[in-house]
Design an enzyme around this catalytic site. Structure first.
Site, mmCIF file in Angstrom:
data_model
loop_
_atom_site.group_PDB
_atom_site.id
_atom_site.type_symbol
_atom_site.label_atom_id
_atom_site.label_comp_id
_atom_site.label_asym_id
_atom_site.label_seq_id
_atom_site.Cartn_x
_atom_site.Cartn_y
_atom_site.Cartn_z
ATOM 1 N N ASP A 140 39.748 29.590 38.056
ATOM 2 C CA ASP A 140 40.532 30.178 39.268
ATOM 3 C C ASP A 140 39.548 30.665 40.345
ATOM 4 O O ASP A 140 39.914 31.709 40.688
ATOM 5 C CB ASP A 140 41.240 31.330 38.577
ATOM 6 C CG ASP A 140 42.069 30.878 37.318
ATOM 7 O OD1 ASP A 140 42.693 29.984 37.576
ATOM 8 O OD2 ASP A 140 42.290 31.638 36.398
ATOM 9 N N ARG A 185 44.993 38.482 35.062
ATOM 10 C CA ARG A 185 43.560 38.068 35.157
ATOM 11 C C ARG A 185 42.534 39.261 34.698
ATOM 12 O O ARG A 185 42.952 40.365 35.199
ATOM 13 C CB ARG A 185 43.299 37.229 36.204
ATOM 14 C CG ARG A 185 43.909 35.838 36.339
ATOM 15 C CD ARG A 185 43.201 35.121 37.439
ATOM 16 N NE ARG A 185 43.943 33.850 37.644
ATOM 17 C CZ ARG A 185 44.226 33.356 38.705
ATOM 18 N NH1 ARG A 185 43.575 33.593 39.852
ATOM 19 N NH2 ARG A 185 44.884 32.176 38.626
ATOM 20 N N GLY A 212 39.323 28.977 43.036
ATOM 21 C CA GLY A 212 39.913 29.009 44.099
ATOM 22 C C GLY A 212 39.591 27.421 44.698
ATOM 23 O O GLY A 212 39.662 26.943 45.631
ATOM 24 N N HIS A 269 46.400 25.486 40.182
ATOM 25 C CA HIS A 269 45.560 25.586 41.292
ATOM 26 C C HIS A 269 46.421 25.919 42.715
ATOM 27 O O HIS A 269 47.257 25.045 42.925
ATOM 28 C CB HIS A 269 44.776 24.016 41.482
ATOM 29 C CG HIS A 269 43.741 23.686 40.610
ATOM 30 N ND1 HIS A 269 42.878 22.751 40.560
ATOM 31 C CD2 HIS A 269 43.224 24.579 39.419
ATOM 32 C CE1 HIS A 269 42.229 22.662 39.582
ATOM 33 N NE2 HIS A 269 42.278 23.744 38.733
ATOM 34 N N THR A 270 45.979 26.873 43.456
ATOM 35 C CA THR A 270 46.912 27.261 44.332
ATOM 36 C C THR A 270 46.627 26.806 45.977
ATOM 37 O O THR A 270 45.006 26.744 46.055
ATOM 38 C CB THR A 270 46.933 28.836 44.323
ATOM 39 O OG1 THR A 270 46.894 29.393 43.028
ATOM 40 C CG2 THR A 270 47.877 29.327 45.279
HETATM 41 P P1 GDP Z 1 41.932 27.487 40.986
HETATM 42 O O1 GDP Z 1 42.304 27.196 39.580
HETATM 43 O O2 GDP Z 1 40.257 27.669 40.956
HETATM 44 O O3 GDP Z 1 42.454 26.741 41.998
HETATM 45 O O4 GDP Z 1 42.196 29.054 41.538
HETATM 46 P P2 GDP Z 1 43.515 29.630 41.507
HETATM 47 O O5 GDP Z 1 44.542 28.946 42.506
HETATM 48 O O6 GDP Z 1 44.164 29.844 39.826
HETATM 49 O O7 GDP Z 1 43.388 31.042 41.779
HETATM 50 C C1 GDP Z 1 42.464 31.446 43.134
HETATM 51 C C2 GDP Z 1 43.554 32.336 43.690
HETATM 52 O O8 GDP Z 1 42.725 32.930 45.080
HETATM 53 C C3 GDP Z 1 44.802 31.732 44.457
HETATM 54 O O9 GDP Z 1 45.751 32.750 44.425
HETATM 55 C C4 GDP Z 1 44.357 31.407 45.744
HETATM 56 O O10 GDP Z 1 45.511 31.366 46.670
HETATM 57 C C5 GDP Z 1 43.409 32.548 46.113
HETATM 58 N N1 GDP Z 1 42.347 32.365 47.019
HETATM 59 C C6 GDP Z 1 41.590 31.188 47.112
HETATM 60 N N2 GDP Z 1 40.636 31.472 48.077
HETATM 61 C C7 GDP Z 1 40.843 32.602 48.628
HETATM 62 C C8 GDP Z 1 40.077 33.364 49.657
HETATM 63 O O11 GDP Z 1 39.152 32.861 50.274
HETATM 64 N N3 GDP Z 1 40.701 34.362 49.943
HETATM 65 C C9 GDP Z 1 41.594 34.851 49.188
HETATM 66 N N4 GDP Z 1 42.117 36.191 49.569
HETATM 67 N N5 GDP Z 1 42.326 34.358 48.508
HETATM 68 C C10 GDP Z 1 41.996 33.224 47.904
HETATM 69 P P1 IMO Z 2 42.170 26.448 36.337
HETATM 70 O O1 IMO Z 2 42.084 25.125 36.626
HETATM 71 C C1 IMO Z 2 41.204 29.906 33.797
HETATM 72 C C2 IMO Z 2 41.581 29.521 29.668
HETATM 73 C C3 IMO Z 2 42.576 30.131 28.990
HETATM 74 C C4 IMO Z 2 41.985 30.287 27.713
HETATM 75 C C5 IMO Z 2 41.191 29.143 27.145
HETATM 76 C C6 IMO Z 2 41.864 28.013 26.486
HETATM 77 O O2 IMO Z 2 43.293 27.025 37.243
HETATM 78 O O3 IMO Z 2 40.678 27.232 36.914
HETATM 79 P P2 IMO Z 2 43.780 26.205 26.868
HETATM 80 O O4 IMO Z 2 45.096 26.475 27.291
HETATM 81 O O5 IMO Z 2 42.890 25.387 27.776
HETATM 82 O O6 IMO Z 2 43.351 25.741 25.509
HETATM 83 O O7 IMO Z 2 43.029 27.717 26.858
HETATM 84 O O8 IMO Z 2 40.890 28.487 28.658
HETATM 85 N N1 IMO Z 2 41.709 28.505 30.671
HETATM 86 C C7 IMO Z 2 41.920 28.872 31.956
HETATM 87 N N2 IMO Z 2 41.331 29.989 32.704
HETATM 88 N N3 IMO Z 2 41.738 28.876 34.606
HETATM 89 C C8 IMO Z 2 42.030 27.879 34.143
HETATM 90 O O9 IMO Z 2 42.307 26.747 34.886
HETATM 91 C C9 IMO Z 2 42.091 27.634 32.717
HETATM 92 N N4 IMO Z 2 42.628 26.806 31.725
HETATM 93 C C10 IMO Z 2 42.508 27.199 30.680
HETATM 94 O O10 IMO Z 2 43.209 31.143 29.393
HETATM 95 O O11 IMO Z 2 41.148 31.366 27.656
HETATM 96 MG MG MG Z 3 43.701 28.394 38.388
#
Ligand code: GDP
Ligand code: IMO
Ligand code: MG
Length: 421
Positions: A13, A302, A15, A41-42
């Site tokens: 997560d 989170r 970004g 992934h957002t």
């Molecule tokens: P990923 O799993 O690595 O793609 O990340 P996620 O999408 O799960 O979580 C990242 C969060 O941060 C999402 O809500 C994004 O929209 C947000 N985000 C990403 N980059 C930025 C940034 O530079 N600033 C802010 N405020 N939000 C961001």
């Molecule tokens: P992105 O790609 C954050 C974490 C789960 C749990 C552990 C095992 O969005 O960054 P699983 O379902 O994979 O067997 O869970 O891994 N986890 C993540 N945490 N971002 C993710 O993906 C995750 N994918 C799995 O929360 O702790």
């Molecule tokens: Mg994520």
């Protein structure tokens, strides 16, 4: 030719979705190579806001072809819904999204077993996303998996029949509802007929692309410290998350990877169980409220903490990271002081991440350095020089510690809220 892997340098997560969407404008192929729909992934761009689980986040760039490698595990219902959603939004994925027939299918029993194992473990649970990830990868490496290619012969039917004999026994023993062969078979035959137009062997495509000097972007799912080998085992995910996974998971020889972008959130978050050395426990504190996020896949809250430079340094080393992208710097605006962990102590001794296991990491004390914060809203800043001096210092401190340049800075969730240095 460039082959750029984008990886998360923390616990997921960071970004990555936003960064891949931003970088995809200049590439020919964007590929997922590991994990499954545990990823969320957002992406925020001209098409809207999307929380994507399986389709590569770079698919929004018109001239890009999306690849889902054999290293990815797929819940077909999730993928079908995602494709429909993207097509409806005008993204148009038909004819430019290809799924490897080598990829494994998440079956209903994988999701059931994920939940049953978690409940049986009680307080010792992993806190998985319950998407069936651990059980499907366990089946993959114990020769019990079902792949798209199995539909090309009658392997699907015979393998499913055999799996249900095995899995129904375990499900019944754990108190779950056993599954009916015909129902599962028909459901998955239906999924296959919908996804068949997208399933194609990726080997010639990738090989020809490399020979033709095309540009590839490889989108990791999860983060470095959820890696099965190098993460905080057993509080990890079931796939390799470091860049080397792209080699097996997509079929790119390791020597072709030219760059590794480490996506680093300006603070730290983690979902599920396991150590988080810099964790902020006071949920009433202003800083907790500032950092708080909702998980993109499960909607869970989170866990949050200060930036941990020992973690970032280790991710850079193990992943061969060549440049960093620091995301969410805008979130730090308004803090008087910012804490950053610069090392660990265990029983009075200096230790590194590699010295301790997950249980040891749960007991380390962080050595903090305090930086001065800034008040200004930085969401409109377009260059590094426009950032407040203390924000610039914060970024420089990260690159000094990591030993690689910070090339991009995120100042908001939208694609264009990105500073390139
Ligand atoms: P990923 O799993 O690595 O793609 O990340 P996620 O999408 O799960 O979580 C990242 C969060 O941060 C999402 O809500 C994004 O929209 C947000 N985000 C990403 N980059 C930025 C940034 O530079 N600033 C802010 N405020 N939000 C961001
Ligand atoms: P992105 O790609 C954050 C974490 C789960 C749990 C552990 C095992 O969005 O960054 P699983 O379902 O994979 O067997 O869970 O891994 N986890 C993540 N945490 N971002 C993710 O993906 C995750 N994918 C799995 O929360 O702790
Ligand atoms: Mg994520």
């Amino acid at each position: 030719m460039t082959v750029t892997a984008v990886i998360g340098s923390q616990w997921g997560d960071e970004g990555k979705g936003k960064v891949v969407d931003y970088l995809a404008e200049r590439v020919d192929y964007v590929a997922r190579f590991n994990g499954g729909n545990n990823a969320g992934h957002t992406v925020m761009n001209e098409f809207g806001t999307f929380k994507i689980h399986l389709v590569p986040s770079g698919i929004f760039s018109k001239n890009t072809t999306g690849l889902i490698g054999g290293g990815v595990v797929i819940d077909p219902a999730v993928l079908i819904e995602e494709i429909e959603l993207l097509n409806k939004a005008g993204v148009g994925v038909d004819g430019r999204l290809w799924i490897s027939p080598r990829s494994h299918l998440i079956m209903p029993y994988h999701k059931m077993l994920d939940g049953l194992y978690e409940e049986a473990k009680g307080a010792g649970a992993t806190g998985t996303t319950r998407r069936g990830i651990g059980p499907v990868f366990a089946d993959k490496v114990s020769y019990n998996g079902i792949r798209w290619t199995d539909f090309a012969s009658d392997a699907f039917e015979s393998r499913l029949q055999m799996q249900l004999v095995l899995k129904n026994k375990i499900i019944a023993a754990l108190g779950g509802q056993v599954l009916n062969y015909e129902e599962v078979r028909d459901l998955y035959r239906g999924y296959y007929s919908k996804l068949k137009p997208y399933i194609k062997e990726l080997f010639p495509l990738v090989q020809d692309g490399l020979k033709a000097n095309k540009h590839f972007l490889l989108e990791q799912a999860m983060g470095t410290f959820l890696d099965t080998d190098w993460g905080t085992y057993p509080f990890v995910t079931a796939s390799t998350t470091i860049p080397s996974a792209a080699s097996a998971g997509l079929g790119i020889p390791p020597r072709y990877i030219t760059d590794v972008v480490g996506v680093t959130k300006a603070y730290t978050t983690r979902v599920g169980a396991g150590p988080l050395p810099t964790e902020i426990h006071d949920v009433e504190s202003g800083v907790y409220k500032k950092f708080a996020e909702v998980a993109a896949t499960t909607g869970r809250t989170r866990r949050v903490g200060w930036l941990d430079l020992e973690i970032v340094k280790t991710a850079v080393a193990i992943g061969g990271v060549t440049e960093l992208c620091v995301t969410k710097l805008d979130v730090l605006s308004g803090l008087d002081e910012i804490q950053v962990c610069v090392g660990y102590k265990l029983n009075g001794n200096d230790v590194t991440y590699a010295d301790v296991d997950a249980y040891g990491l749960g007991n380390v004390e962080c050595v903090y350095r305090t930086s001065k914060g800034w008040d200004e809203d930085i969401s409109k800043a377009k260059s590094f020089e426009e950032l407040p001096v203390n924000a610039q210092k914060y970024v420089k401190m990260i690159e000094d510690a990591a030993g690689v340049p910070v090339k991009w800075i995120g100042t908001g969730p939208e694609r264009e809220a990105t500073i390139r240095r």
